[in-house]
Design a protein around this motif. Structure first.
Motif, short mmCIF file in Angstrom:
data_model
loop_
_atom_site.label_atom_id
_atom_site.label_comp_id
_atom_site.label_asym_id
_atom_site.label_seq_id
_atom_site.Cartn_x
_atom_site.Cartn_y
_atom_site.Cartn_z
N TYR A 91 27.05 54.17 40.43
CA TYR A 91 28.19 53.44 40.34
C TYR A 91 29.31 54.02 41.21
O TYR A 91 29.89 53.01 41.91
CB TYR A 91 28.73 53.47 38.88
N CYS A 92 29.44 55.34 41.25
CA CYS A 92 30.59 55.76 42.19
C CYS A 92 30.11 55.49 43.70
O CYS A 92 31.11 55.19 44.43
CB CYS A 92 30.61 57.20 42.08
N LEU A 96 33.41 53.38 44.62
CA LEU A 96 34.40 54.58 45.22
C LEU A 96 33.92 54.90 46.48
O LEU A 96 34.58 55.68 47.27
CB LEU A 96 34.38 55.65 44.45
N THR A 98 31.52 56.89 47.58
CA THR A 98 31.07 58.24 47.91
C THR A 98 29.73 58.16 48.27
O THR A 98 28.98 57.27 48.44
CB THR A 98 31.31 58.75 46.46
N LYS A 247 33.74 53.46 34.40
CA LYS A 247 34.88 53.64 35.04
C LYS A 247 35.46 54.86 34.80
O LYS A 247 36.27 55.51 35.65
CB LYS A 247 35.90 52.44 34.73
N ALA A 250 33.89 57.49 36.93
CA ALA A 250 34.32 57.16 38.02
C ALA A 250 35.61 57.98 38.45
O ALA A 250 35.80 58.56 39.29
CB ALA A 250 34.28 55.78 38.69
N ILE A 253 34.90 61.99 38.82
CA ILE A 253 34.41 62.12 39.87
C ILE A 253 35.49 62.13 41.03
O ILE A 253 35.49 62.85 41.80
CB ILE A 253 33.38 61.37 40.36
N SER A 254 36.26 61.11 40.98
CA SER A 254 37.46 60.79 41.94
C SER A 254 38.29 62.02 41.95
O SER A 254 38.99 62.68 42.73
CB SER A 254 38.01 59.68 41.73
#
Length: 259
Positions: A91-92, A96, A98, A247, A250, A253-254
């Motif tokens: 997902y990330c 994102l 990544t 979400k 995420a 992680i962000s």
């Protein structure tokens, strides 16, 4: 004139003998030198770990980086939610942009391998027991720049709170308010940590442990994000609930990679 000392005598003061004076190596001096050598080794080990972190940890948006699931003793199911981290990574990487390696590693708390991973994740339902060496290793990892996310999979709370005191006896878990930046990265969670699974119907809470301004540990309680990250067929969560969990993951992680 200044007397020149050999490198050996500078590194081992007990080996230097003044002219005309017998060299007396007492048990006290031997013990003192042994302690100094041990302390020097610990400092060297710490700095080796630190430089390993600098060399191996890259921004998740550039070169591929790996994250890991933390394996612990005590009987708890550290291996719970096996599809959670791979799904969060996917997902990330998609949302994102990544560049996290698609397969997470598994690493033991007491292993030096933990220093290869900027982010480690711990979950489960039961008991956790950290040895003295494991607690020290985890403390060194977090102080050197590592990050620990602990997700209560229901039943973990009392054991985690007990064991984290072995790691940081003088630091407290601080509850994060909904205004904390963690909840306002790419995705906005105006009410703070979302509720994914009901369990005891308690309010979800997020706690952090900080070293100065840096969060080194995030504890998500009564939310069960990991269950929401799992494959849809595992818990049959509605799509909107699963999306909410991903979400929030995420955002974590962000936040970690932008501290």
């Amino acid at each position: 004139m200044y007397k020149k000392y050999s490198y050996k005598s500078l590194m081992n003061p007990g080996s230097y003998q003044k002219p005309g004076i017998p060299c007396l190596t007492t048990p006290r001096r031997q013990a003192s030198v042994a302690i100094q050598k041990k302390n020097n080794f610990n400092y060297i080990k710490f700095f080796l770990f630190f430089f390993m972190l600098l060399a191996g940890w890259t921004n998740a948006r550039s070169q591929s980086v790996k994250i890991a699931l933390l394996k612990y003793g005590g009987g708890g199911d550290w291996y719970a939610d096996p599809t959670a981290l791979p799904n969060l990574i996917a997902y990330c990487n998609q949302e994102l942009h990544t560049n996290i390696h698609p397969e997470p590693s598994t690493v033991e708390i007491g292993s030096t391998e933990i220093f290869h991973f900027p982010f480690v994740h711990l979950t489960g339902h039961g008991n956790i027991v950290l040895s003295e060496n494991e607690a020290l290793n985890l403390k060194t990892y977090l102080e050197a720049g590592g990050f620990l996310h602990v997700d209560d999979n229901y039943g973990l709370d009392e054991f985690f709170r007990r064991e984290i005191k072995k790691v940081f006896p003088n630091r407290e878990l601080v509850e994060l308010p909904p205004s904390h930046p963690l909840f306002h990265k790419k995705y906005n969670f105006s009410e703070g940590l979302p509720k994914i699974h009901e369990h005891a119907n308690k309010q979800p809470q997020a706690f952090g442990i900080f070293i100065e301004e840096r969060m080194v540990c995030l504890y998500t309680y009564e939310s069960d994000l990991g269950d929401g990250w799992e494959d849809p067929a595992v818990h049959n969560d509605p799509p909107e609930v699963r999306e909410r969990a991903l979400k929030m993951g995420a955002n974590i992680i962000s936040y970690v990679f932008s501290q």
